[in-house]
Design a protein around this motif. Structure first.
Motif, PDB file in Angstrom:
ATOM      1  N   VAL A 192     -55.484 -44.336 -16.668  1.00  0.00           N
ATOM      2  CA  VAL A 192     -55.133 -45.829 -17.142  1.00  0.00           C
ATOM      3  C   VAL A 192     -53.576 -45.924 -17.374  1.00  0.00           C
ATOM      4  O   VAL A 192     -53.023 -46.579 -16.403  1.00  0.00           O
ATOM      5  N   ARG A 193     -53.122 -44.932 -17.961  1.00  0.00           N
ATOM      6  CA  ARG A 193     -51.516 -45.452 -18.272  1.00  0.00           C
ATOM      7  C   ARG A 193     -51.017 -43.876 -18.978  1.00  0.00           C
ATOM      8  O   ARG A 193     -51.662 -43.054 -19.566  1.00  0.00           O
ATOM      9  N   ASP A 194     -49.635 -43.845 -19.237  1.00  0.00           N
ATOM     10  CA  ASP A 194     -49.072 -42.710 -19.716  1.00  0.00           C
ATOM     11  C   ASP A 194     -48.451 -43.263 -21.175  1.00  0.00           C
ATOM     12  O   ASP A 194     -48.200 -44.338 -21.415  1.00  0.00           O
ATOM     13  N   TYR A 195     -48.906 -42.414 -22.161  1.00  0.00           N
ATOM     14  CA  TYR A 195     -48.475 -42.630 -23.615  1.00  0.00           C
ATOM     15  C   TYR A 195     -47.357 -41.681 -24.124  1.00  0.00           C
ATOM     16  O   TYR A 195     -47.726 -40.528 -23.817  1.00  0.00           O
ATOM     17  N   GLU A 196     -46.104 -41.874 -24.554  1.00  0.00           N
ATOM     18  CA  GLU A 196     -45.439 -41.064 -25.285  1.00  0.00           C
ATOM     19  C   GLU A 196     -45.665 -41.088 -26.800  1.00  0.00           C
ATOM     20  O   GLU A 196     -45.710 -41.938 -27.335  1.00  0.00           O
ATOM     21  N   THR A 197     -45.084 -39.846 -27.349  1.00  0.00           N
ATOM     22  CA  THR A 197     -45.409 -39.699 -28.866  1.00  0.00           C
ATOM     23  C   THR A 197     -44.147 -40.313 -29.564  1.00  0.00           C
ATOM     24  O   THR A 197     -42.810 -40.098 -29.295  1.00  0.00           O
ATOM     25  N   VAL A 198     -44.290 -41.214 -30.636  1.00  0.00           N
ATOM     26  CA  VAL A 198     -43.320 -41.761 -31.329  1.00  0.00           C
ATOM     27  C   VAL A 198     -43.018 -40.853 -32.602  1.00  0.00           C
ATOM     28  O   VAL A 198     -41.791 -40.656 -32.970  1.00  0.00           O
ATOM     29  N   LYS A 199     -44.004 -40.553 -33.540  1.00  0.00           N
ATOM     30  CA  LYS A 199     -43.938 -39.801 -34.370  1.00  0.00           C
ATOM     31  C   LYS A 199     -44.964 -38.791 -34.648  1.00  0.00           C
ATOM     32  O   LYS A 199     -46.221 -38.828 -34.170  1.00  0.00           O
ATOM     33  N   ILE A 200     -44.770 -37.539 -34.992  1.00  0.00           N
ATOM     34  CA  ILE A 200     -45.634 -36.324 -35.089  1.00  0.00           C
ATOM     35  C   ILE A 200     -45.614 -35.750 -36.336  1.00  0.00           C
ATOM     36  O   ILE A 200     -44.679 -35.366 -36.812  1.00  0.00           O
ATOM     37  N   GLU A 201     -46.765 -35.849 -37.410  1.00  0.00           N
ATOM     38  CA  GLU A 201     -46.825 -35.224 -38.537  1.00  0.00           C
ATOM     39  C   GLU A 201     -47.624 -34.032 -38.515  1.00  0.00           C
ATOM     40  O   GLU A 201     -48.714 -34.102 -38.167  1.00  0.00           O
ATOM     41  N   GLN A 202     -46.809 -32.867 -38.800  1.00  0.00           N
ATOM     42  CA  GLN A 202     -47.619 -31.717 -38.664  1.00  0.00           C
ATOM     43  C   GLN A 202     -48.645 -31.219 -39.946  1.00  0.00           C
ATOM     44  O   GLN A 202     -49.432 -30.515 -39.876  1.00  0.00           O
ATOM     45  N   GLU A 203     -48.346 -32.070 -40.895  1.00  0.00           N
ATOM     46  CA  GLU A 203     -49.240 -31.621 -42.184  1.00  0.00           C
ATOM     47  C   GLU A 203     -49.721 -33.092 -42.774  1.00  0.00           C
ATOM     48  O   GLU A 203     -49.107 -34.069 -42.942  1.00  0.00           O
ATOM     49  N   VAL A 204     -51.034 -33.325 -42.912  1.00  0.00           N
ATOM     50  CA  VAL A 204     -51.700 -34.330 -43.188  1.00  0.00           C
ATOM     51  C   VAL A 204     -52.484 -33.835 -44.265  1.00  0.00           C
ATOM     52  O   VAL A 204     -53.880 -33.742 -44.332  1.00  0.00           O
ATOM     53  N   PRO A 205     -51.950 -33.977 -45.763  1.00  0.00           N
ATOM     54  CA  PRO A 205     -52.765 -33.374 -46.921  1.00  0.00           C
ATOM     55  C   PRO A 205     -53.846 -34.172 -47.464  1.00  0.00           C
ATOM     56  O   PRO A 205     -54.698 -34.016 -48.274  1.00  0.00           O
ATOM     57  N   TYR A 226     -66.555 -32.643 -45.637  1.00  0.00           N
ATOM     58  CA  TYR A 226     -65.333 -32.883 -45.129  1.00  0.00           C
ATOM     59  C   TYR A 226     -64.791 -31.960 -44.049  1.00  0.00           C
ATOM     60  O   TYR A 226     -65.269 -30.823 -44.070  1.00  0.00           O
ATOM     61  N   LYS A 227     -63.858 -32.538 -43.321  1.00  0.00           N
ATOM     62  CA  LYS A 227     -62.967 -31.624 -42.282  1.00  0.00           C
ATOM     63  C   LYS A 227     -61.638 -31.978 -42.407  1.00  0.00           C
ATOM     64  O   LYS A 227     -61.461 -33.233 -42.199  1.00  0.00           O
ATOM     65  N   ASN A 228     -60.517 -31.346 -42.541  1.00  0.00           N
ATOM     66  CA  ASN A 228     -59.286 -31.757 -42.458  1.00  0.00           C
ATOM     67  C   ASN A 228     -58.901 -31.860 -41.125  1.00  0.00           C
ATOM     68  O   ASN A 228     -59.304 -31.630 -40.197  1.00  0.00           O
ATOM     69  N   ILE A 229     -57.794 -32.804 -41.064  1.00  0.00           N
ATOM     70  CA  ILE A 229     -56.993 -33.248 -39.873  1.00  0.00           C
ATOM     71  C   ILE A 229     -55.806 -32.392 -39.696  1.00  0.00           C
ATOM     72  O   ILE A 229     -54.740 -32.315 -40.783  1.00  0.00           O
ATOM     73  N   GLU A 230     -55.546 -31.865 -38.493  1.00  0.00           N
ATOM     74  CA  GLU A 230     -54.582 -31.012 -38.314  1.00  0.00           C
ATOM     75  C   GLU A 230     -53.178 -31.761 -38.202  1.00  0.00           C
ATOM     76  O   GLU A 230     -52.311 -31.511 -38.790  1.00  0.00           O
ATOM     77  N   ARG A 231     -53.134 -32.734 -37.438  1.00  0.00           N
ATOM     78  CA  ARG A 231     -51.939 -33.371 -36.959  1.00  0.00           C
ATOM     79  C   ARG A 231     -52.196 -35.051 -36.971  1.00  0.00           C
ATOM     80  O   ARG A 231     -53.399 -35.296 -36.826  1.00  0.00           O
ATOM     81  N   LYS A 232     -51.235 -35.661 -37.010  1.00  0.00           N
ATOM     82  CA  LYS A 232     -51.376 -37.115 -36.983  1.00  0.00           C
ATOM     83  C   LYS A 232     -50.344 -37.686 -36.086  1.00  0.00           C
ATOM     84  O   LYS A 232     -48.978 -37.303 -36.479  1.00  0.00           O
ATOM     85  N   MET A 233     -50.472 -38.276 -35.064  1.00  0.00           N
ATOM     86  CA  MET A 233     -49.501 -38.905 -34.135  1.00  0.00           C
ATOM     87  C   MET A 233     -49.536 -40.289 -34.011  1.00  0.00           C
ATOM     88  O   MET A 233     -50.810 -40.853 -33.916  1.00  0.00           O
ATOM     89  N   THR A 234     -48.469 -40.870 -33.556  1.00  0.00           N
ATOM     90  CA  THR A 234     -48.186 -42.519 -33.111  1.00  0.00           C
ATOM     91  C   THR A 234     -47.790 -42.387 -31.857  1.00  0.00           C
ATOM     92  O   THR A 234     -46.831 -41.719 -31.478  1.00  0.00           O
ATOM     93  N   LEU A 235     -48.747 -43.221 -31.115  1.00  0.00           N
ATOM     94  CA  LEU A 235     -48.362 -43.280 -29.615  1.00  0.00           C
ATOM     95  C   LEU A 235     -47.902 -44.883 -29.186  1.00  0.00           C
ATOM     96  O   LEU A 235     -48.261 -45.702 -29.837  1.00  0.00           O
ATOM     97  N   LYS A 236     -46.948 -44.687 -28.097  1.00  0.00           N
ATOM     98  CA  LYS A 236     -46.623 -46.073 -27.677  1.00  0.00           C
ATOM     99  C   LYS A 236     -46.597 -46.003 -26.027  1.00  0.00           C
ATOM    100  O   LYS A 236     -46.862 -44.943 -25.465  1.00  0.00           O
ATOM    101  N   LYS A 237     -46.617 -46.938 -25.463  1.00  0.00           N
ATOM    102  CA  LYS A 237     -46.721 -46.984 -23.923  1.00  0.00           C
ATOM    103  C   LYS A 237     -45.616 -46.509 -23.404  1.00  0.00           C
ATOM    104  O   LYS A 237     -44.443 -46.647 -23.698  1.00  0.00           O
ATOM    105  N   LYS A 238     -45.713 -45.577 -22.251  1.00  0.00           N
ATOM    106  CA  LYS A 238     -44.602 -44.983 -21.674  1.00  0.00           C
ATOM    107  C   LYS A 238     -44.343 -46.061 -20.524  1.00  0.00           C
ATOM    108  O   LYS A 238     -44.917 -46.558 -19.839  1.00  0.00           O
TER     109      LYS A 238
END
Length: 320
Positions: A192-205, A226-238
Motif C-alpha cells: 500500500v505505502r511506506d510509513y516512518e516512525t515518529v515516536k518509539i516508546e520502549q517501556e509501556v508500563p 493479561y499480556k504486557n505490550i513490549e513497545r508503542k510506536m507512532t507512525l506517519k506516512k513516508k
C-alpha cells in the motif's frame, strides 16, 4: 468686686474640665455638661473593622482537661510470648483452605499463558490507513502486515493489505479454524505505502492486552487474563521519493501457516516458562553469569551495567 465676680464666672465655665471624661456621654462637646448618670465607655475600643482574625486574637486558648487519653496496653515481648505467636501462625496456615485463597484487590487477573510467548507492539497511525473514508468499514485493517525496510540508512515500515474484503475475511476464518501443526493455503497481501516512525516508546508500563474469559470455550477458569505490550510506536506516512533505493522491496507478500521448527518451539517454551514454571526466577538467577565488568549475556545481547545493549544500531537495530 467686679474682678472677683469675673473670676467666679470663669470657675463656673471651666468646672467641666475637672470632671471625669469617662462619666460624660458627650466627651467632644464644646460646652459644659450637665451632671447625671451616664454609661461609661469601654476601656478599649478597636479602630479596625472587627474580623474573625481580630476576634480570635484576644482569645486565650486553654488546653482542655477533658480530652480522653488513650491508655496503651502493655505488650508482652518475652521469649515465651514470641514463640507462642509463631506457633499460632503455623496453626492458622494448616487450617487454611488454599482453594479459597485469593488476592485482596486483584482477584481473577492472571497472566495469559496462551499468548504470553508472543511479543506485541502497539502501532498508532497519524491517519487511518487503507485509503478509505473514516466512516467506511474496512475488515482488512486488523490483519495487515508491517515489514521492516531500509533505504540509504533510513529505517521505515512497508504496509501491506489484502486486495479486497473477501480475502481478509477468508484469511481470518482460516486462522481461527487451524489446529496446531496444520498447514493452510497462501493469502496475497499487496503493498500500500511506506510509513516512518515518529515516536518509539520502549517501556509501556500502563497498557496491556486484556482478555475477559467466562470459561465456556477454554479449559482455564473464568477470569481476566493479561499480556504486557513490549513497545508503542507512532507512525506517519513516508513521503514518496523516486530516488530512494530499496534493498529488497516486495510488491506482494504471500502468507501461509507452517509448523514451527524445533528451535522456534524451544524459544517459545522458554518464554512461556516465565508464567508456567514456578522455579523460573531461581533458574534465571542461576543461569545469569556476570563477568568482572558487570555485563550479563541475556538472550544473545550483551547488556552493560546500565542496561544498554552494546552493539551498532541502538534502538532501531533492535526493532528492525
Amino acid at each position: 468686686m467686679s474682678l472677683r465676680k469675673s473670676k467666679l464666672d470663669l470657675l463656673v465655665r471651666d468646672r467641666f474640665l475637672l470632671s471625669d471624661p469617662s462619666a460624660s456621654t458627650a466627651p467632644y462637646s464644646n460646652g459644659p455638661t450637665t451632671s447625671g448618670p451616664s454609661t461609661p465607655l469601654p476601656p478599649h475600643v478597636p479602630w479596625l473593622r472587627k474580623t474573625e482574625y481580630l476576634s480570635r486574637e484576644g482569645v486565650q486558648r486553654t488546653p482542655s482537661s477533658q480530652d480522653p487519653k488513650q491508655v496503651l496496653q502493655p505488650i508482652d515481648v518475652s521469649h515465651e510470648a514470641q514463640l507462642r505467636n509463631i506457633e499460632s501462625g503455623f496453626a492458622a496456615c494448616t487450617s487454611l483452605d488454599l482453594a479459597t485463597l485469593s488476592h485482596p484487590n486483584k482477584t481473577g487477573v492472571l497472566p495469559d499463558a496462551d499468548i504470553w510467548a508472543n511479543a506485541y507492539d502497539l502501532f498508532r497511525f497519524s491517519e487511518r490507513p487503507g485509503e478509505r473514508p473514516v466512516d467506511t468499514e474496512d475488515p482488512r485493517l486488523d490483519c495487515a502486515i508491517l515489514r521492516p525496510m531500509e533505504s540509504d540508512g533510513d529505517h521505515f515500515l512497508a504496509y501491506y493489505l489484502t486486495r479486497d474484503d473477501a480475502d481478509a475475511l477468508a484469511f481470518k476464518e482460516e486462522r481461527l479454524a487451524l489446529k496446531r501443526g496444520d498447514e493452510n493455503g497462501t493469502t496475497a497481501f499487496h503493498f500500500v505505502r511506506d510509513y516512518e516512525t515518529v515516536k518509539i516508546e520502549q517501556e509501556v508500563p500502563n497498557e496491556f492486552l486484556l482478555v475477559l474469559d467466562n470459561g465456556d470455550t477454554s479449559e482455564r477458569g473464568p477470569g481476566a487474563y493479561y499480556k504486557n505490550i513490549e513497545r508503542k510506536m507512532t507512525l506517519k506516512k513516508k513521503r514518496m521519493n523516486q530516488s530512494d533505493t530499496y534493498a529488497d522491496k516486495w510488491q506482494v507478500v504471500h502468507i501461509s501457516h507452517v509448523p514451527m521448527s524445533s528451535e522456534e518451539i524451544e524459544e517459545r517454551n522458554e518464554a512461556l516458562s516465565e508464567v508456567v514454571d514456578p522455579l523460573y526466577l531461581f533458574s534465571r538467577d542461576a543461569e545469569g553469569e556476570a563477568d568482572a565488568d558487570g555485563e550479563v549475556d541475556v538472550g544473545g545481547i550483551e547488556m552493560g551495567a546500565e542496561g544498554g545493549a552494546e552493539g551498532d544500531g541502538g534502538i532501531m537495530a533492535e526493532i528492525f
